[in-house]
Design a protein around this motif. Structure first.
Motif, PDB file in Angstrom:
ATOM      1  N   SER A 222      -4.166   0.103  -9.086  1.00 55.73           N
ATOM      2  CA  SER A 222      -3.173   1.150  -9.343  1.00 55.73           C
ATOM      3  C   SER A 222      -3.852   2.388  -9.914  1.00 55.73           C
ATOM      4  CB  SER A 222      -2.111   0.644 -10.313  1.00 55.73           C
ATOM      5  OG  SER A 222      -2.683   0.447 -11.599  1.00 55.73           O
TER       6      SER A 222
ATOM      7  N   ALA B 128       7.478  -4.267  -8.583  1.00 59.06           N
ATOM      8  CA  ALA B 128       7.476  -3.618  -7.272  1.00 59.06           C
ATOM      9  C   ALA B 128       6.676  -4.430  -6.253  1.00 59.06           C
ATOM     10  CB  ALA B 128       6.911  -2.208  -7.391  1.00 59.06           C
TER      11      ALA B 128
ATOM     12  N   ARG C  53       0.808  -1.224   0.000  1.00 57.95           N
ATOM     13  CA  ARG C  53       0.000   0.000   0.000  1.00 57.95           C
ATOM     14  C   ARG C  53       0.841   1.273   0.000  1.00 57.95           C
ATOM     15  NH1 ARG C  53      -3.900  -2.740   4.485  1.00 57.95           N
ATOM     16  NH2 ARG C  53      -5.339  -3.794   3.041  1.00 57.95           N
ATOM     17  N   THR C  54       2.106   1.173   0.410  1.00 60.17           N
ATOM     18  CA  THR C  54       2.976   2.361   0.415  1.00 60.17           C
ATOM     19  C   THR C  54       3.721   2.535  -0.903  1.00 60.17           C
ATOM     20  OG1 THR C  54       4.834   1.090   1.343  1.00 60.17           O
ATOM     21  CG2 THR C  54       3.318   2.153   2.902  1.00 60.17           C
ATOM     22  N   LEU C  55       3.560   1.600  -1.852  1.00 58.07           N
ATOM     23  CA  LEU C  55       4.263   1.702  -3.128  1.00 58.07           C
ATOM     24  C   LEU C  55       3.688   2.849  -3.962  1.00 58.07           C
ATOM     25  CD1 LEU C  55       4.503  -2.077  -4.159  1.00 58.07           C
ATOM     26  CD2 LEU C  55       6.352  -0.615  -3.290  1.00 58.07           C
ATOM     27  N   PRO C  56       4.538   3.567  -4.684  1.00 58.07           N
ATOM     28  CA  PRO C  56       4.029   4.632  -5.572  1.00 58.07           C
ATOM     29  C   PRO C  56       3.101   4.051  -6.631  1.00 58.07           C
ATOM     30  CG  PRO C  56       6.412   4.789  -5.294  1.00 58.07           C
ATOM     31  CD  PRO C  56       6.001   3.481  -4.689  1.00 58.07           C
ATOM     32  N   GLY C  57       1.990   4.708  -6.867  1.00 57.03           N
ATOM     33  CA  GLY C  57       1.046   4.273  -7.888  1.00 57.03           C
ATOM     34  C   GLY C  57      -0.020   3.327  -7.398  1.00 57.03           C
TER      35      GLY C  57
ATOM     36  N   LEU D 164       3.303  -2.425 -12.127  1.00 52.98           N
ATOM     37  CA  LEU D 164       3.539  -2.634 -10.698  1.00 52.98           C
ATOM     38  C   LEU D 164       4.035  -4.043 -10.371  1.00 52.98           C
ATOM     39  CD1 LEU D 164       0.421  -0.908  -9.067  1.00 52.98           C
ATOM     40  CD2 LEU D 164       2.802  -0.174  -8.905  1.00 52.98           C
TER      41      LEU D 164
ATOM     42  N   SER E 169      -2.516   3.844 -12.496  1.00 54.33           N
ATOM     43  CA  SER E 169      -2.215   3.825 -13.925  1.00 54.33           C
ATOM     44  C   SER E 169      -2.202   2.372 -14.398  1.00 54.33           C
ATOM     45  CB  SER E 169      -0.877   4.522 -14.188  1.00 54.33           C
ATOM     46  OG  SER E 169       0.158   3.906 -13.427  1.00 54.33           O
TER      47      SER E 169
ATOM     48  N   GLU F 270      -3.278   2.444  -5.381  1.00 52.19           N
ATOM     49  CA  GLU F 270      -4.463   3.097  -4.810  1.00 52.19           C
ATOM     50  C   GLU F 270      -4.987   2.329  -3.613  1.00 52.19           C
ATOM     51  OE1 GLU F 270      -9.093   4.009  -6.132  1.00 52.19           O
ATOM     52  OE2 GLU F 270      -7.542   3.862  -7.671  1.00 52.19           O
TER      53      GLU F 270
END
Length: 815
Positions: free
Chosen positions: A645, A655, A489-493, A652, A647, A495
């Motif tokens: 995500s 990651a 949940r802390t990964l960029p992109g 993802l 996008s 939601e």
């Protein structure tokens, strides 16, 4: 043989004189024969060829038949352990029996951990199927006991891919789920049963697990004793089921048994589609025959005077027939040989669509049986295409034919009617195929428009199998996924993210009985069943499943807190009609010590597939509150990580995988797909049916258009003098156009009417393959009729314009 050789030489000379006719006839027949060869190859490999087991006709699969009240519409169900052992001990019709189930493992040999789909089976599994390892041995009855079961048999593919086909691996230990397993043997490359299995281990049930009667997780196979018929086996299983129902009414009331041939059971999903396509290509071949018959008929009537002279000189009807039939059969044989070339490509395309619908051991190709089939239908097609023109010609009046002139304007009015009948036939057959394709297209459009209950866009999914040895308690497994979700949940992109044990459209999952607080407690066999899913907080948000009333799961719904559940809207309507289901309390029978409160009502989700029609009565339990079932031990289970995500979700993948491996570097991940891909994959069978039947229908439509065009072109060519006279006498161009177009449209319209009647009669055969579309769908029938009429009109226009451009002076000198 001398006469046959003469006929072949004569046929070759005649075809050499008319290369255009020969090319059109050969290509037409190649299309029809090639399509039949491709589909028959698949039917032969999937439906007709026996399984690669010893005495495959004696192998059966034995299913439970669930109570209709608890499982409406379901006729086959998995088997419980206790019932299996009763079946095994009490039957007199099976020589051997075995039971098996899915069991996932984490294979940690090498640098990269990997999920491996295993099959846990009783010790009689391989002997029941009549197969033996090519290296080593199978596991023994002693190894099918708790504490002695760390033994594994490898599939040939796993042995090759992960152990470099090293024969010395037998007798060595490998690491599965953090434990050491002895490799006992390697199976042959031709053996892959069940389809998912990459390895096999002993079932090794404890006494407590062997006594479980109400949980159904396994599949039973058996081999009939010599001389025992399927009906006898079914009758005995009915008797045993009735006996168990009386002995154990709480668990077995209403539960029956069904004995099905193993081969039939394995291909039951794909049989209707293949039989439909086999019928469709049969229609295409008939249309090709009619087309070639029309061409041959036009060609033979051009030789009517020649045939009349032969007859007058003493040639018999058989001698007149032979050259015409020889020519037609020669065309068909050449067409069949050409059809084999594109049949190979068609087979590969078909099997690509059917890859997950047929047993993996099925071999489809151009074997001896298929080649014999192609040769047979080639000869039969040639005879069928040539017999009508030949017979029609021999019945002509010899005196009348001898009186005809030698010019090209000699017409034969008697042949005109025959050619029109052939056009009517191919138009009718084409329309029937087009209606079938149209119904499948409409059905596919309906499926695409179905609301699955979730938003599949921008969602990534991946499957993680947690190890029972590494996480022996439910709380430890839940804690692992909570750590993973915290990092994801802390990964960029990202939601939102959550996990669930069975993703929608996967056609699997758990069905469990429940009891409602405040209502009479029924025996388990009479308790209603619902779909049960294990989910984490964030799962509903990740798939955009709406919370209609109440709340979602939260981080506070832990094991120490009161037990809660979410239920679907359909479940709320089914169990509390006219009431508010929020705050109601229920119990999952397999965890009967835990009373759970309904804290939220969520939207319905298509569990089995987009074509699911049954109500989606679904219950969700929070991952952190999962407990050990009261009827058996705890086992590891796969969970699906669902990540939404902002996008493209595919970006993802790396990651998210790294986030999982930060928590446990040995955690294997598999089945990494976007949710959009899963939705598309769920429609693969419908897409296959639609595309292939659509292709055959398009081919039939093309052949019908060519048939109409060829007949009209021939008629115009034979009527040049007549048209010239009419134009010379003052006929307008539009009059000639109208005459020729109407001549083409009359048989086309008659064929359309007959085709509509035929399509209505055959519509019921498609009812099991279409969704929310009636076999008599008026939109489909109108659209197909208009399309076919338009094609017939366009096919008539070219000959009509050719007729209108005839120069009267040239036409008058045409003779």
């Amino acid at each position: 043989m001398t006469g046959l050789t003469q006929d072949l030489r004569y046929a070759l000379r005649q075809l050499h004189k008319s290369p255009g006719f020969a090319a059109v006839a050969v290509v037409t027949l190649a299309l029809g024969i090639g399509a039949n060869t491709a589909i028959f190859s698949v039917v032969n490999g999937v439906l007709l060829r026996p399984l690669a087991f010893k005495d495959p006709d004696t192998l059966v699969r034995v299913w439970h038949v669930p109570p209709p009240a608890s499982f409406p519409g379901m006729t086959r169900f998995s088997v419980s352990a206790a019932n299996y052992f009763d079946w095994e001990n009490q039957n007199h019709v099976f020589d051997r029996m075995a039971i098996y189930t899915y069991r996932g493992f984490a294979l940690t040999e090498g640098d990269k951990p990997e999920q491996v789909a295993g099959c846990a089976a009783t010790s009689g599994f391989f002997s029941t199927l009549g197969v033996q390892p090519i290296l080593g041995r199978a596991f023994t009855p002693e190894e099918d006991q708790p504490g002695h079961s760390n033994v594994v048999v490898l599939s040939h593919r796993l042995w090759q891919e992960h152990f470099a086909a090293n024969p010395a691996i037998v007798g060595q230990n490998i690491n599965l789920d953090g434990q050491s397993y002895l490799v006992a043997g390697v199976m042959p490359a031709t053996f892959q049963f069940p389809d998912f299995a990459q390895m096999w281990t002993p079932m090794a049930w404890t006494d407590k697990e062997r006594a479980v009667r109400g949980e159904h997780h396994s599949v039973v196979i058996a081999r009939l004793r010599p001389g025992v018929e399927l009906k006898q086996a079914q009758a005995e299983m009915n008797t045993i089921s009735s006996r168990l129902e009386q002995q154990y009414p709480a668990d077995d009331k209403g539960w029956g048994a069904l004995v099905v041939p193993l081969h039939e059971d394995m291909i039951s999903d794909v049989r209707p589609a293949l039989m439909l396509l086999l019928g469709a290509v049969g229609f295409v071949l008939l249309i090709a025959c009619v087309n070639v018959a029309n061409l041959v008929l036009a060609r033979t009537f051009g030789r009517q005077k020649e045939i009349a002279i032969r007859t007058a000189l003493g040639a018999s009807s058989a001698r007149v027939l032979r050259p015409i039939l020889t020519e037609a059969v020669l065309l068909a044989v050449v067409g069949g040989a050409l059809g084999l070339a594109y049949a190979q490509a068609a087979i590969r395309l078909i099997m690509a669509f059917l890859a997950d619908k047929v047993p993996h051991t099925v071999e489809v190709g151009l074997d001896t049986k298929v080649l014999a089939f192609t040769a047979g239908i080639s000869v039969a097609t040639g005879i069928l295409a040539g017999i009508l023109p030949a017979l029609r010609l021999t019945r002509g009046n010899v005196n009348q034919s001898l009186k005809q002139g030698l010019g090209r304007t000699d017409s034969d009015s008697s042949g005109h009617r025959t050619r029109r009948i052939l056009v009517v036939s191919e138009v009718a057959l084409s329309l029937m195929l087009l209606v079938g394709a149209g119904l499948l297209i409409r059905s596919f459009q309906k499926l695409h428009g179905v609301n699955p209950g979730f938003d599949s866009h921008s969602v990534l999914t991946m499957n993680a199998m947690v190890s029972n040895s590494k996480f022996p308690h439910p709380a430890e497994q839940a804690a692992f996924f909570e750590q993973v979700l915290g990092k994801v949940r802390t990964l960029p992109g990202v939601e939102s993210a959550g996990v669930v044990d069975d993703i929608p459209l996967d056609n699997g999952g758990s069905h469990q009985p429940i009891t409602i607080e405040g209502r009479p407690i029924l025996p388990m066999s009479e308790q209603p069943e619902v779909d049960v899913r294990l989910a984490s907080p964030g799962y509903m948000s990740a798939l955009h499943i709406p919370i209609l009333r109440g709340r979602d799961f939260s981080e506070q719904d832990i094991a120490a807190r009161p037990k809660v559940v979410l239920i679907s809207e359909s479940m709320a309507r089914q169990f509390w009609p006219g009431e508010d289901a929020l705050g109601k309390r229920l119990t999952l029978t397999f965890s009967s010590d835990k009373v759970r409160e309904v804290v939220g009502i969520v939207g319905d989700v298509k569990i089995d597939g987009l074509d699911q029609t049954r109500p989606s009565a679904t219950l969700y339990t929070p991952l952190s509150q999962v407990s050990v079932p009261s009827t058996g031990g705890w086992s590891s289970f796969p969970m699906t990580l669902v990540v939404r995500s902002f996008s493209s979700p595919a970006g993802l993948t790396s990651a998210v995988s790294n986030a999982v491996h930060e928590v446990d570097r040995e955690m294997p991940l598999r089945d990494i797909f976007t949710m959009d891909e899963l939705v598309r994959n769920s429609l693969s069978q419908q897409r296959f049916d639609m595309l292939l039947l659509g292709a055959f229908s398009g081919l039939a439509l093309l052949l019908a258009a060519v048939g109409i065009y060829s007949v009209l072109s021939y008629n115009v060519k034979r009527s040049v003098r007549e048209i010239g006279i009419r134009l010379a006498l003052g006929a307008q161009v539009r009059d000639v156009l109208r005459q020729v177009v109407m001549e083409g449209m009359k048989p086309a319209l008659l064929g359309t009417a007959l085709g509509v009647a035929g399509a209505l009669a055959l519509g019921r055969q498609l009812s099991s393959l279409i969704f929310e579309v009636k076999p008599t769908d008026p939109i489909t029938f109108v659209a197909v009729t208009v399309l076919l009429a338009l094609i017939a009109f366009l096919a008539s226009l070219i000959p009509a314009y050719r007729a209108a451009r005839v120069d009267p002076m040239t036409a008058l000198r045409y003779e």
